[in-house]
Design an enzyme around this catalytic site. Structure first.
Site, short mmCIF file in Angstrom:
data_model
loop_
_atom_site.label_atom_id
_atom_site.label_comp_id
_atom_site.label_asym_id
_atom_site.label_seq_id
_atom_site.Cartn_x
_atom_site.Cartn_y
_atom_site.Cartn_z
N ARG A 1 0.86 -1.18 0.00
CA ARG A 1 0.00 0.00 0.00
C ARG A 1 0.89 1.23 0.00
NH1 ARG A 1 2.04 1.76 4.04
NH2 ARG A 1 0.81 3.62 3.79
N GLY A 2 0.25 2.42 -0.11
CA GLY A 2 1.02 3.65 -0.21
C GLY A 2 1.24 3.92 -1.70
N ASP B 1 -2.03 10.77 -2.26
CA ASP B 1 -2.34 9.69 -3.20
C ASP B 1 -2.65 10.22 -4.59
OD1 ASP B 1 -3.15 8.62 -0.34
OD2 ASP B 1 -2.58 6.95 -1.64
N LYS C 1 -4.91 9.86 2.94
CA LYS C 1 -5.62 9.00 3.88
C LYS C 1 -6.69 9.75 4.67
CE LYS C 1 -5.35 5.47 4.31
NZ LYS C 1 -6.30 4.54 3.70
O1 MRU Z 1 -4.69 3.13 2.06
P1 MRU Z 1 -3.19 3.36 2.01
O2 MRU Z 1 -2.47 2.82 3.19
O3 MRU Z 1 -2.61 2.90 0.70
O4 MRU Z 1 -3.06 4.95 2.05
C1 MRU Z 1 -1.78 5.51 1.94
C2 MRU Z 1 -1.77 6.97 2.13
O5 MRU Z 1 -2.78 7.62 2.23
C3 MRU Z 1 -0.43 7.66 2.10
O6 MRU Z 1 -0.44 8.79 2.92
C4 MRU Z 1 -0.14 8.08 0.65
O7 MRU Z 1 -0.16 6.96 -0.19
C5 MRU Z 1 1.14 8.77 0.51
S1 MRU Z 1 2.44 7.64 0.82
C6 MRU Z 1 3.86 7.90 0.41
#
Ligand code: MRU
Length: 345
Positions: free
Chosen positions: A43-44, A232, A242
């Site tokens: 994820r991320g 994202d 997030k």
């Molecule tokens: O649902 P996730 O864990 O994939 O969400 C991730 C985030 O919201 C991070 O803050 C975002 O991807 C930036 S990460 C470098």
């Protein structure tokens, strides 16, 4: 710490098991990868970009083909399924598209397989380099002794190796600045409490865990100097991150605290506006059980209605600056962002 890499298959840290268990998953098919992405084993946004690239490599290898056109049709269909595994982070599709393009530029199946792997490796390497560059630019905004509030996980685990918002904090620490981090737990899946605190403790960075609802009081008590988050998708009028990020941004403005967003240029989707982006809604079980997988430890009545968006949009009026691998962008973003995006390959 390398989160995702290629060794005859995709190898990645299973992020659902942390902090209890450190396990490397081996992913050998596109279906397995889609499943891993959906349950957030990987994820991320930037880590998803690398996963998307490596996923197309899997698509080129998971079946035998004699006919090049049939092969390309198959890879395209699998790439499309992969790109749609999660809707909000733009990076997954960016990684998929980049490698798919190489497949279509090739003139044989063998060449396509080779070119696909080369491009996927390039995506991963580029992510490491640009995160370090971003870290260097962002670190200049941090002062010795700063307390920084963040949400979700934006470190090594959310990228290929270094991190975006946490990468900035790590770079500041490397420059010799003393920093303290308030990590929001990031309900419902606790990427903050499970992953961010684990990473920062490993890196020897002072971290204090708070629930998301404690962000107000730490700002009110002047315990926070800066907020730094990842993204994202960054569009013309704001950015997605997030769930809970918008709340932090509004609170930061109320308390006069600078609010920074750290993200690579691949996270910018400048043709779109906030209203164009699909916000992922996840299973109600994430709010009703502590252990989603086995549906145990009930924390809400099983028949209660649930709304569970995974991301929220934050308008630019709350953002002090955007930290990228090409430099820090200050408002007006409408004028300044296109100048930096021109530097994108
Ligand atoms: O649902 P996730 O864990 O994939 O969400 C991730 C985030 O919201 C991070 O803050 C975002 O991807 C930036 S990460 C470098």
């Amino acid at each position: 710490m390398r989160t995702i890499f290629w060794e005859d298959c995709i190898k990645m840290i299973d992020q659902t098991l942390l902090p209890e268990t450190f396990k490397i998953l081996e992913i050998r098919s596109v279906d397995e990868l889609i499943e891993a992405i959906k349950r957030l084993a990987i994820r991320g946004a930037p880590a998803l970009e690398a996963a998307g690239g490596y996923g197309v490599v899997l698509a080129t290898r998971e079946k035998k083909f004699e006919d090049f056109e049939e092969f390309k049709d198959y890879v395209k269909e699998r790439a499309n399924q992969l790109a749609n595994a999660r809707p909000t982070a733009v990076n997954l599709g960016v990684g998929v598209e980049r490698v798919l393009k190489k497949v279509f530029e090739a003139s044989s199946i063998e060449e396509a397989r080779k070119k696909a792997l080369e491009e996927a490796e390039k995506i991963a390497e580029e992510d490491i380099i640009r995160n370090k560059l971003m870290g260097g630019f962002g670190a200049k905004l941090i002062e010795d002794g700063d307390s920084i509030l963040t949400i979700c996980n934006t470190g090594s685990l959310a990228t290929v190796e270094w991190g975006t918002a946490l990468g900035v904090i790590k770079s500041a620490k490397l420059e010799g600045k003393n920093v303290r981090v308030f990590a929001c737990e990031t309900r419902p899946l606790n990427q903050g409490s499970r992953l961010t605190t684990w990473e920062l403790l490993r890196d020897g960075i002072d971290v204090i865990l708070i629930t998301d609802s404690m962000a107000g009081i730490v700002m009110q008590k002047e315990m926070v100097d800066k907020v730094i988050v990842g993204a994202d998708r960054i569009v013309r009028d704001g950015f997605f991150n997030k769930i809970g990020t918008y709340t932090l941004a509004v609170l930061a403005k109320e308390h006069g605290i600078p609010f920074f967003v750290a993200a690579p240029l691949t996270t910018f989707d400048w043709e779109k506006k906030m209203e164009d982006v699909v916000i992922e809604e996840r299973s109600a079980d994430e709010l009703k059980y502590c252990h989603v997988k086995c549906r145990s430890c009930i924390i809400a009545p099983e028949n209660v209605k649930v709304y569970n968006p995974a991301f929220d949009p934050t308008p630019f009026k709350y953002v002090t600056a955007l930290i990228t691998e090409k430099g820090v962008i200050f408002p007006p973003y409408e004028r300044e962002v296109p100048k930096i995006l021109k530097l994108r390959k």
